[in-house]
Design a protein around this motif. Structure first.
Motif, PDB file in Angstrom:
ATOM      1  N   LYS A  15       0.832  -1.207   0.000  1.00 57.00           N
ATOM      2  CA  LYS A  15       0.000   0.000   0.000  1.00 57.00           C
ATOM      3  C   LYS A  15       0.864   1.252   0.000  1.00 57.00           C
ATOM      4  O   LYS A  15       0.573   2.243  -0.684  1.00 57.00           O
ATOM      5  N   ARG A  19       1.503   4.574  -2.926  1.00 57.79           N
ATOM      6  CA  ARG A  19       1.521   6.005  -2.643  1.00 57.79           C
ATOM      7  C   ARG A  19       2.855   6.624  -3.063  1.00 57.79           C
ATOM      8  O   ARG A  19       2.901   7.743  -3.574  1.00 57.79           O
ATOM      9  N   PRO A 119      -1.458   8.607  11.581  1.00 59.03           N
ATOM     10  CA  PRO A 119      -2.287   9.298  10.584  1.00 59.03           C
ATOM     11  C   PRO A 119      -3.292  10.278  11.164  1.00 59.03           C
ATOM     12  O   PRO A 119      -3.641  11.268  10.510  1.00 59.03           O
ATOM     13  N   ASN A 123      -5.105  14.108  10.180  1.00 57.60           N
ATOM     14  CA  ASN A 123      -6.524  14.096   9.841  1.00 57.60           C
ATOM     15  C   ASN A 123      -7.010  15.547   9.735  1.00 57.60           C
ATOM     16  O   ASN A 123      -6.816  16.330  10.666  1.00 57.60           O
ATOM     17  N   GLN A 237     -13.677  12.380   8.718  1.00 53.58           N
ATOM     18  CA  GLN A 237     -12.902  13.615   8.574  1.00 53.58           C
ATOM     19  C   GLN A 237     -13.814  14.847   8.538  1.00 53.58           C
ATOM     20  O   GLN A 237     -13.717  15.700   7.657  1.00 53.58           O
ATOM     21  N   ILE A 277      -8.822  13.908   2.826  1.00 51.50           N
ATOM     22  CA  ILE A 277      -7.518  13.638   2.234  1.00 51.50           C
ATOM     23  C   ILE A 277      -7.067  12.219   2.558  1.00 51.50           C
ATOM     24  O   ILE A 277      -7.641  11.550   3.421  1.00 51.50           O
ATOM     25  N   ASP A 278      -6.024  11.768   1.872  1.00 50.33           N
ATOM     26  CA  ASP A 278      -5.349  10.524   2.211  1.00 50.33           C
ATOM     27  C   ASP A 278      -4.252  10.890   3.215  1.00 50.33           C
ATOM     28  O   ASP A 278      -3.275  11.549   2.857  1.00 50.33           O
ATOM     29  N   THR A 279      -4.427  10.498   4.474  1.00 54.53           N
ATOM     30  CA  THR A 279      -3.498  10.936   5.504  1.00 54.53           C
ATOM     31  C   THR A 279      -2.085  10.369   5.312  1.00 54.53           C
ATOM     32  O   THR A 279      -1.110  10.987   5.736  1.00 54.53           O
ATOM     33  N   LEU A 280      -1.949   9.207   4.666  1.00 50.65           N
ATOM     34  CA  LEU A 280      -0.610   8.663   4.424  1.00 50.65           C
ATOM     35  C   LEU A 280       0.179   9.587   3.511  1.00 50.65           C
ATOM     36  O   LEU A 280       1.391   9.772   3.693  1.00 50.65           O
ATOM     37  N   ASP A 281      -0.479  10.196   2.522  1.00 51.67           N
ATOM     38  CA  ASP A 281       0.200  11.173   1.674  1.00 51.67           C
ATOM     39  C   ASP A 281       0.746  12.319   2.506  1.00 51.67           C
ATOM     40  O   ASP A 281       1.871  12.790   2.290  1.00 51.67           O
TER      41      ASP A 281
END
Length: 324
Positions: A15, A19, A119, A123, A237, A277-281
């Motif tokens: 995963k 990213r 993460p 957020n 979120q 948003i995608d928090t990993l980004d």
């Protein structure tokens, strides 16, 4: 671009790699895993070099992302810092707070930009209210999710509650005065549901409930101040600001929903405009910026240590069935 080495080639690493492929700050330079077949499949899929050992992997990268099994995180983190690499680690950082304190010291000595994937600190619901929160008096957090087999690795305190503890400690800047906690072992040999009440010396109180045997997923938090509170739905979120005002106050936006209390007072409910948003980004972007600008990552290892140390105190209380 930052040459990033990946330690571990399981599902989390796959995963992450998806990213990384879309992130302008990184290039995947090498992968290493104790299971050679997994590492070979990863290297083939993502067109990256394959290392047969941690030492070999360190020769091919500037920064390391540790996505291996939880029990190996501490040793891999030590190896990375000793090799002079910047470091990002999947939660948990390590097994206990003593190990975490060692990593804090080692990273500081080596000037290694080191962080843990937390993460929730990225957020947008939390980020939108973080600067608004002034003097929180009471924080209530509920984090519930359904059971998965991977949960057997640690207690619900270390697995789930630590996320809310991290947020609470970032908002309440005060020493802890007293803790009380309780927990129940339902499926595993460690608590699957737990509650902790934390009292701070400045008078603030936090009440946290975490469960991994719920029928539905809930990640919600309420932060109360004088004449004001914030409601966070971290799962979706979203965030609301609920404030007390006079019914004669014409400054309140017409877009705000009003709940009338009496002839003089009302509650104004404002829904914050938040883009999911995608928090990993965000975690990856912050880590890259920390390296490029020579600053600490948004989530420092010292903060992670504080959260882990508090989790250990809570677990000790649960096991002793008492208060501090």
């Amino acid at each position: 671009m930052i040459k990033l080495g990946i330690i571990g080639a399981g599902n989390r690493a796959h995963k992450l790699a998806e990213r990384i492929k879309q992130n302008q700050h990184y290039t995947m330079s090498v992968v290493c895993d104790v299971e050679e077949e997994k590492a070979q499949q990863f290297a083939s899929r993502f067109n990256t070099a394959l290392a047969s050992s941690i030492a070999e992997a360190m020769e091919c990268c500037e920064a390391v992302y540790i996505a291996s099994s939880s029990e190996s995180h501490y040793q891999h983190a030590l190896d990375s810092i000793r090799a002079g690499k910047h470091l990002i680690v999947e939660k948990p950082l390590c097994t206990n707070s003593l190990q975490a304190r060692t990593l804090v010291y080692m990273a500081n000595e080596a000037n290694s930009k080191s962080t843990v994937v937390q993460p929730e600190r990225f957020n947008p619901a939390y980020l939108n209210i973080r600067q608004m929160v002034d003097s929180p008096l009471f924080i209530e957090a509920h984090r519930l999710q359904s059971y998965t087999e991977q949960d057997v690795e640690s207690s619900v305190v270390n697995d789930l509650m630590i996320n809310d503890i991290d947020i609470i400690l970032s908002l309440i800047k005060s020493e802890i005065k007293r803790i009380s906690a309780t927990g129940v072992k339902v499926i595993n040999d460690s608590p699957d549901i737990a509650n902790a009440r934390i009292e701070f010396t400045n008078g603030a109180v936090a009440n946290i409930t975490s469960s991994r045997i719920s029928l539905k997923q809930v990640h919600k938090m309420r932060i109360f101040q004088r004449e004001l509170y914030y409601y966070l739905d971290l799962n979706s979120q979203k965030a609301d600001v609920v404030s007390l005002s006079s019914r004669k106050d014409s400054s309140v936006s017409l877009a705000t929903r009003k709940l009338y209390l009496n002839e003089d007072k009302q509650l104004d409910v404002a829904h914050l405009a938040i883009q999911p948003i995608d928090t990993l980004d965000s975690v990856l972007n912050d880590f890259a910026e920390a390296i490029h600008t020579d600053r600490s990552p948004a989530v420092s290892l010292s903060e992670v240590y504080s959260s882990m140390e508090l989790c250990e105190r809570i677990l000790k209380l649960i096991n002793s069935l008492g208060d501090e």
